[in-house]
Design a protein around this motif. Structure first.
Motif, PDB file in Angstrom:
ATOM      1  N   LYS A  31      40.274  32.307  45.714  1.00 41.77           N
ATOM      2  CA  LYS A  31      40.911  33.244  46.653  1.00 41.77           C
ATOM      3  C   LYS A  31      42.429  33.216  46.483  1.00 41.77           C
ATOM      4  O   LYS A  31      43.076  34.263  46.404  1.00 41.77           O
ATOM      5  N   ARG A  32      42.993  32.010  46.400  1.00 43.17           N
ATOM      6  CA  ARG A  32      44.439  31.892  46.235  1.00 43.17           C
ATOM      7  C   ARG A  32      44.889  32.473  44.897  1.00 43.17           C
ATOM      8  O   ARG A  32      45.908  33.172  44.811  1.00 43.17           O
ATOM      9  N   ILE A  33      44.127  32.184  43.851  1.00 37.15           N
ATOM     10  CA  ILE A  33      44.490  32.688  42.528  1.00 37.15           C
ATOM     11  C   ILE A  33      44.329  34.208  42.470  1.00 37.15           C
ATOM     12  O   ILE A  33      45.066  34.896  41.762  1.00 37.15           O
TER      13      ILE A  33
ATOM     14  N   LEU B  15      41.947  45.607  37.928  1.00 34.91           N
ATOM     15  CA  LEU B  15      42.146  44.193  38.233  1.00 34.91           C
ATOM     16  C   LEU B  15      42.417  43.962  39.720  1.00 34.91           C
ATOM     17  O   LEU B  15      41.836  43.059  40.329  1.00 34.91           O
ATOM     18  N   VAL B  16      43.269  44.785  40.293  1.00 26.73           N
ATOM     19  CA  VAL B  16      43.626  44.604  41.701  1.00 26.73           C
ATOM     20  C   VAL B  16      42.416  44.843  42.606  1.00 26.73           C
ATOM     21  O   VAL B  16      42.210  44.113  43.589  1.00 26.73           O
ATOM     22  N   ILE B  17      41.595  45.833  42.279  1.00 27.48           N
ATOM     23  CA  ILE B  17      40.364  46.061  43.053  1.00 27.48           C
ATOM     24  C   ILE B  17      39.495  44.808  43.031  1.00 27.48           C
ATOM     25  O   ILE B  17      38.967  44.360  44.067  1.00 27.48           O
ATOM     26  N   GLY B  18      39.355  44.207  41.853  1.00 23.88           N
ATOM     27  CA  GLY B  18      38.563  42.983  41.740  1.00 23.88           C
ATOM     28  C   GLY B  18      39.185  41.829  42.506  1.00 23.88           C
ATOM     29  O   GLY B  18      38.476  41.053  43.168  1.00 23.88           O
ATOM     30  N   TYR B  19      40.507  41.698  42.435  1.00 25.43           N
ATOM     31  CA  TYR B  19      41.181  40.617  43.156  1.00 25.43           C
ATOM     32  C   TYR B  19      40.986  40.748  44.664  1.00 25.43           C
ATOM     33  O   TYR B  19      40.776  39.756  45.372  1.00 25.43           O
TER      34      TYR B  19
ATOM     35  N   VAL C 185      38.393  38.742  49.709  1.00 24.77           N
ATOM     36  CA  VAL C 185      37.502  38.988  50.851  1.00 24.77           C
ATOM     37  C   VAL C 185      36.219  38.158  50.759  1.00 24.77           C
ATOM     38  O   VAL C 185      35.747  37.602  51.759  1.00 24.77           O
ATOM     39  N   LEU C 186      35.672  38.020  49.548  1.00 27.93           N
ATOM     40  CA  LEU C 186      34.320  37.475  49.390  1.00 27.93           C
ATOM     41  C   LEU C 186      34.264  35.983  49.085  1.00 27.93           C
ATOM     42  O   LEU C 186      33.259  35.332  49.377  1.00 27.93           O
TER      43      LEU C 186
ATOM     44  N   TYR D 234      31.304  34.504  51.091  1.00 23.95           N
ATOM     45  CA  TYR D 234      30.097  35.242  50.719  1.00 23.95           C
ATOM     46  C   TYR D 234      29.696  35.047  49.255  1.00 23.95           C
ATOM     47  O   TYR D 234      28.581  35.387  48.865  1.00 23.95           O
ATOM     48  N   LEU D 235      30.602  34.520  48.458  1.00 24.33           N
ATOM     49  CA  LEU D 235      30.394  34.461  47.019  1.00 24.33           C
ATOM     50  C   LEU D 235      31.058  33.199  46.481  1.00 24.33           C
ATOM     51  O   LEU D 235      32.232  32.952  46.764  1.00 24.33           O
TER      52      LEU D 235
END
Length: 401
Positions: free
Chosen positions: A137-139, A271-275, A280-281, A285-286
């Protein structure tokens, strides 16, 4: 952990600024590829040595960087890296004056050395700044700062120069580089003054080695197979992601698309969408391994679509490759660094060395472009992502007693 969140918000903000600087420096190098190809009349294979030489220092300076961190601490090493960046961009000015490709390569090498020292500082720092299970999450947050900077660099240069990239010549680069030198010197000063506490991984201190039982009885960093396999996965990942990020302007130019510099945004958006999904997840959740599996499959699909659809559409599917790449870095780093204990800094140096993937993969992309066309050259990404899928499924679980 509530006190950690409160105390580490400010350090993360400063480190995010450093991740932005890393992306900005690499974005400048990707801008140089079509400019030097046009001005110096060099081939694609030769021009991609600009990016390759930028990543070669990771292989050379990965271990020295970890020793520097051990001697000076994270914060001073970060400041040193910004001074090296300023020197590198200072060399770009005589390289532009002389229109010397070899001097451009020297400047790119020094820029890459600066990048290696900065990456060696900020990546393990962010990884061990909080709980390992939430490191992705931090990365991911840092990744947004980094990847948005890639397209900002060519847009900044286009704005300062006042010309379309197709009309830009080497002589136009002087003023932008003077500005960039000043910015990196300022960043070095800011990093020295920034409130960045020194941190250590669990079990990293010799007198606290029992806190990490798996590493306690190990005598060599090469006794961690999950780390070694992770290094190879990182090698392929950095190479393939750099293909997606650094080749977009060149590919748009190759396809004769108008305003080629604007296409630099295609990969960062993916990339930003994935980040954002990672923020969030993960980890609620993941978990990190599952995220790596999903992203590997997406990247494989994107690689196939880029080479199989018509060339006018293929450039847009590079965003799918980028989406797949998004959580690979946040997931690979903590999976490979898990349970290293007192070998944390040594393991980090190996991972930094593994970031040299573009040294081989980028020139191969260029030479494949010269011989088979640029769309077919993107086949090079497919085997990279297949191996990363293996690491997500099996490789990260391999342990020695």
């Amino acid at each position: 952990m509530t006190h950690e969140k409160k105390n580490y918000a400010m350090p993360l903000a400063f480190v995010g600024m450093m991740f932005f600087a890393i992306g900005f420096a690499l974005g400048i190098n990707s801008y140089l590829i079509p400019v030097l190809k046009g001005s110096l009349e060099i081939s694609s294979g030769v021009s991609y040595f600009i990016i390759a030489v930028t990543f070669l220092p990771f292989l050379i300076f990965g271990y020295p960087a970890s020793m520097t961190i051990k001697a000076m601490g994270y914060k001073r090493t970060m400041a040193l890296s910004f001074l090296m960046f300023a020197i590198a961009f200072g060399l770009f000015i005589p390289a532009a004056h002389q229109e010397s490709f070899s001097l451009f390569l020297v400047a790119c090498f020094i820029s890459g050395a600066a990048n290696a020292y900065l990456q060696a500082s900020v990546n393990p720092y962010v990884t061990i700044l909080g709980p390992l299970e939430s490191a992705a999450k931090r990365i991911s947050i840092m990744g947004i700062c980094n990847k948005l900077a890639w397209p900002v660099a060519p847009l900044f240069l286009t704005w300062i120069i006042g010309k379309n990239i197709k009309d830009t010549v080497i002589a136009d680069l002087f003023i932008p580089f003077y500005i960039i030198i000043g910015v990196f010197i300022l960043l070095g000063i800011i990093s020295l003054l920034a409130p960045l506490p020194e941190v250590k991984a669990v079990g990293e201190d010799e007198d606290n080695a029992d806190a990490c039982p798996y590493a306690a009885n190990k005598t060599s960093i090469f006794q961690f197979p999950h780390l070694l396999l992770g290094c190879l996965a990182l090698f392929f990942y950095v190479g393939a992601e750099t293909v997606a990020l650094s080749s977009l302007v060149d590919y748009a130019t190759y396809l004769n698309l108008p305003y080629a510099d604007l296409y630099a945004w295609i990969a960062p958006i993916g990339l930003v969408i994935g980040y954002i999904c990672g923020i969030v997840l993960i980890p609620r959740y993941l978990n990190q391994a599952t995220a790596l599996k999903i992203c590997s499959v997406i990247a494989i699909l994107g690689s196939l679509l880029v080479v199989l659809v018509s060339d006018s559409l293929s450039i847009w599917f590079i965003s799918l490759i980028a989406l797949g790449c998004s959580l690979m870095w946040p997931a690979l780093w903590p999976l490979a660094m898990a349970d290293l204990g007192k070998f944390t800094k040594a393991g980090s140096s190996l991972l930094i060395m593994a970031m040299a993937g573009p040294v081989i993969i980028l020139p191969l992309l260029g030479f494949l472009t010269d011989n088979y066309g640029m769309q077919n050259a993107y086949w090079i990404c497919l085997p990279c992502f297949i191996y990363i899928l293996y690491y997500a499924l099996t490789g990260h679980k391999i342990r020695t007693k």
